[in-house]
Structure formats: structure tokens, C-alpha cells
Design a protein around this motif. Structure first.
Motif, PDB file in Angstrom:
ATOM      1  N   TYR A 125       0.875  -1.460   0.072  1.00 30.61           N
ATOM      2  CA  TYR A 125      -0.096  -0.010   0.176  1.00 30.61           C
ATOM      3  C   TYR A 125       0.955   1.304   0.001  1.00 30.61           C
ATOM      4  N   SER A 126       1.910   1.250   0.960  1.00 30.65           N
ATOM      5  CA  SER A 126       2.914   2.425   0.893  1.00 30.65           C
ATOM      6  C   SER A 126       3.607   2.477  -0.336  1.00 30.65           C
ATOM      7  N   GLU A 127       4.082   1.476  -0.825  1.00 27.88           N
ATOM      8  CA  GLU A 127       4.755   1.562  -2.122  1.00 27.88           C
ATOM      9  C   GLU A 127       3.991   2.173  -3.333  1.00 27.88           C
ATOM     10  N   LEU A 128       2.754   1.651  -3.323  1.00 23.09           N
ATOM     11  CA  LEU A 128       1.519   2.078  -4.158  1.00 23.09           C
ATOM     12  C   LEU A 128       1.428   3.768  -3.794  1.00 23.09           C
ATOM     13  N   MET A 129       1.332   4.167  -2.670  1.00 23.02           N
ATOM     14  CA  MET A 129       1.151   5.419  -2.653  1.00 23.02           C
ATOM     15  C   MET A 129       2.356   6.504  -2.962  1.00 23.02           C
ATOM     16  N   LEU A 130       3.701   6.016  -2.579  1.00 21.37           N
ATOM     17  CA  LEU A 130       4.838   6.657  -3.080  1.00 21.37           C
ATOM     18  C   LEU A 130       5.108   6.845  -4.390  1.00 21.37           C
ATOM     19  N   GLY A 131       4.677   5.660  -5.012  1.00 20.12           N
ATOM     20  CA  GLY A 131       4.910   5.723  -6.611  1.00 20.12           C
ATOM     21  C   GLY A 131       3.721   6.688  -7.157  1.00 20.12           C
ATOM     22  N   VAL A 132       2.553   6.990  -6.660  1.00 17.62           N
ATOM     23  CA  VAL A 132       1.461   7.688  -7.373  1.00 17.62           C
ATOM     24  C   VAL A 132       2.103   9.161  -7.090  1.00 17.62           C
ATOM     25  N   TRP A 133       2.643   9.265  -5.991  1.00 17.95           N
ATOM     26  CA  TRP A 133       3.218  10.678  -5.525  1.00 17.95           C
ATOM     27  C   TRP A 133       4.212  11.202  -6.152  1.00 17.95           C
ATOM     28  N   ARG A 134       5.006  10.209  -6.530  1.00 17.99           N
ATOM     29  CA  ARG A 134       6.514  10.634  -7.315  1.00 17.99           C
ATOM     30  C   ARG A 134       6.456  10.408  -8.772  1.00 17.99           C
ATOM     31  N   ASP A 135       5.305  10.092  -9.307  1.00 17.18           N
ATOM     32  CA  ASP A 135       5.409   9.921 -10.852  1.00 17.18           C
ATOM     33  C   ASP A 135       4.002  10.070 -11.454  1.00 17.18           C
ATOM     34  N   THR A 159     -16.354  -3.526   3.574  1.00 20.83           N
ATOM     35  CA  THR A 159     -17.221  -3.631   2.804  1.00 20.83           C
ATOM     36  C   THR A 159     -17.094  -4.787   1.421  1.00 20.83           C
ATOM     37  N   PRO A 160     -17.888  -5.993   1.509  1.00 20.99           N
ATOM     38  CA  PRO A 160     -17.922  -6.894   0.639  1.00 20.99           C
ATOM     39  C   PRO A 160     -18.012  -6.145  -0.806  1.00 20.99           C
ATOM     40  N   GLY A 161     -17.149  -6.604  -1.788  1.00 23.45           N
ATOM     41  CA  GLY A 161     -17.348  -6.169  -3.333  1.00 23.45           C
ATOM     42  C   GLY A 161     -16.647  -4.793  -3.426  1.00 23.45           C
ATOM     43  N   GLN A 162     -16.225  -4.104  -2.366  1.00 24.40           N
ATOM     44  CA  GLN A 162     -15.771  -2.771  -2.456  1.00 24.40           C
ATOM     45  C   GLN A 162     -14.654  -2.455  -1.662  1.00 24.40           C
ATOM     46  N   HIS A 163     -13.463  -2.028  -2.167  1.00 23.53           N
ATOM     47  CA  HIS A 163     -12.179  -1.694  -1.565  1.00 23.53           C
ATOM     48  C   HIS A 163     -11.952  -0.295  -1.432  1.00 23.53           C
ATOM     49  N   ILE A 164     -11.816   0.276  -0.390  1.00 21.66           N
ATOM     50  CA  ILE A 164     -11.414   1.698  -0.510  1.00 21.66           C
ATOM     51  C   ILE A 164      -9.727   1.844  -0.368  1.00 21.66           C
ATOM     52  N   LEU A 165      -9.349   2.686  -1.210  1.00 20.98           N
ATOM     53  CA  LEU A 165      -7.912   2.883  -1.609  1.00 20.98           C
ATOM     54  C   LEU A 165      -7.626   4.431  -1.158  1.00 20.98           C
ATOM     55  N   HIS A 166      -7.279   4.588  -0.106  1.00 19.80           N
ATOM     56  CA  HIS A 166      -6.793   6.103   0.299  1.00 19.80           C
ATOM     57  C   HIS A 166      -5.382   6.543  -0.279  1.00 19.80           C
ATOM     58  N   VAL A 167      -5.346   7.504  -1.281  1.00 22.90           N
ATOM     59  CA  VAL A 167      -4.175   8.057  -1.668  1.00 22.90           C
ATOM     60  C   VAL A 167      -4.237   9.550  -1.836  1.00 22.90           C
ATOM     61  N   PRO A 168      -4.148  10.439  -0.789  1.00 24.12           N
ATOM     62  CA  PRO A 168      -4.385  11.794  -0.852  1.00 24.12           C
ATOM     63  C   PRO A 168      -3.558  12.425  -1.792  1.00 24.12           C
ATOM     64  N   GLU A 169      -4.277  13.620  -2.221  1.00 24.56           N
ATOM     65  CA  GLU A 169      -3.985  14.156  -3.537  1.00 24.56           C
ATOM     66  C   GLU A 169      -2.407  14.844  -3.270  1.00 24.56           C
ATOM     67  N   THR A 170      -2.130  15.112  -1.993  1.00 24.59           N
ATOM     68  CA  THR A 170      -0.813  15.899  -1.764  1.00 24.59           C
ATOM     69  C   THR A 170      -0.173  14.927  -0.685  1.00 24.59           C
ATOM     70  N   PRO A 171       0.980  14.707  -0.912  1.00 26.71           N
ATOM     71  CA  PRO A 171       1.920  14.209   0.194  1.00 26.71           C
ATOM     72  C   PRO A 171       1.708  14.759   1.620  1.00 26.71           C
ATOM     73  N   LEU A 172       1.832  14.139   2.540  1.00 27.66           N
ATOM     74  CA  LEU A 172       1.921  14.760   4.002  1.00 27.66           C
ATOM     75  C   LEU A 172       3.250  15.138   4.214  1.00 27.66           C
ATOM     76  N   VAL A 173       4.211  14.854   3.531  1.00 29.59           N
ATOM     77  CA  VAL A 173       5.508  15.126   3.705  1.00 29.59           C
ATOM     78  C   VAL A 173       6.291  15.514   2.423  1.00 29.59           C
ATOM     79  N   ASP A 174       7.137  16.244   2.524  1.00 32.41           N
ATOM     80  CA  ASP A 174       7.944  16.548   1.227  1.00 32.41           C
ATOM     81  C   ASP A 174       8.930  15.550   0.640  1.00 32.41           C
ATOM     82  N   LEU A 175       8.483  14.607  -0.183  1.00 30.45           N
ATOM     83  CA  LEU A 175       9.193  13.563  -0.568  1.00 30.45           C
ATOM     84  C   LEU A 175      10.549  14.037  -1.086  1.00 30.45           C
TER      85      LEU A 175
END
Length: 113
Positions: A14-24, A75-91
């Protein structure tokens, strides 16, 4: 409902996914186009026939491990993926080692830095 066999592995992926999205921006584009496919390809456990709903809302702090796992599995049939628009730290302020530690599942590091 998805069972998380290894919470540590789930949080790391999950963390790798967030970092990848925030960086690219190209990764963000892929995520926005098809969150279910993107999460599956990132190694997150997506139930057969389930959809991944992307939450880009901005919190003042990161979600806890329990919140992330709970929202993914509740929730069966649904997964919530939280990826805030802005990182909470300056990468750009993190070293490669620190980014690797964060991607390794120690999400708390982001809060501390």
C-alpha cells in the motif's frame, strides 16, 4: 470480504503504491484510469469481482494501519484505497533510504518526519 494474510506485507505494498503515485505523474494517471487494475497490479489483495474506490481526500495526518486495512476489508465487493492528492511530507526531503523504509511498511515514519 478480503482477509489480509500479512498486515505488514499489505501495508508495505500500500505504501509503495502511494509513494509511486506521489512521485510519478504517469503512475497517477494509471491509478485514476482504473483503480481496481492498478491496485491488483501493485499486489494488493482485490477480491474477485470487487471494485477499488479511490479516495483522494486530504487528511491532516496519515491513516493508521488499522484504518487502511479496515477500509480495505469492511465492505464486501468494494475496497477503499486512500491516496491523498498531496503527500503529507515533502518527498524531496527524504533520502532514498528513508523512502525505502517508508515503502517497507513503516508508514509511521512519514508522520514523524
Amino acid at each position: 470480504m478480503t482477509a489480509i494474510a500479512s498486515p505488514e506485507t499489505f501495508v508495505r505494498k500500500y505504501s509503495e503504491l502511494m509513494l509511486g503515485v506521489w512521485r510519478d505523474d504517469a503512475e497517477l494517471t494509471k491509478l485514476l484510469a482504473d483503480p481496481t487494475k492498478y491496485a491488483t497490479e501493485a499486489g494488493l489483495p482485490v477480491d474477485a469481482g470487487a471494485t477499488v474506490t479511490l479516495d483522494r481526500g486530504q487528511k491532516e495526518s496519515l491513516f493508521t494501519k488499522d484504518e487502511v486495512i479496515g477500509d480495505w476489508t469492511k465492505t464486501p465487493g468494494q475496497h477503499i484505497l486512500h491516496v491523498p492528492e498531496t503527500p503529507l511530507v515533502d518527498l524531496s526531503e527524504l533520502t532514498d533510504d528513508q523512502l525505502e523504509t517508508v515503502a517497507g511498511g513503516l508508514v509511521v515514519i512519514i508522520i514523524i518526519l
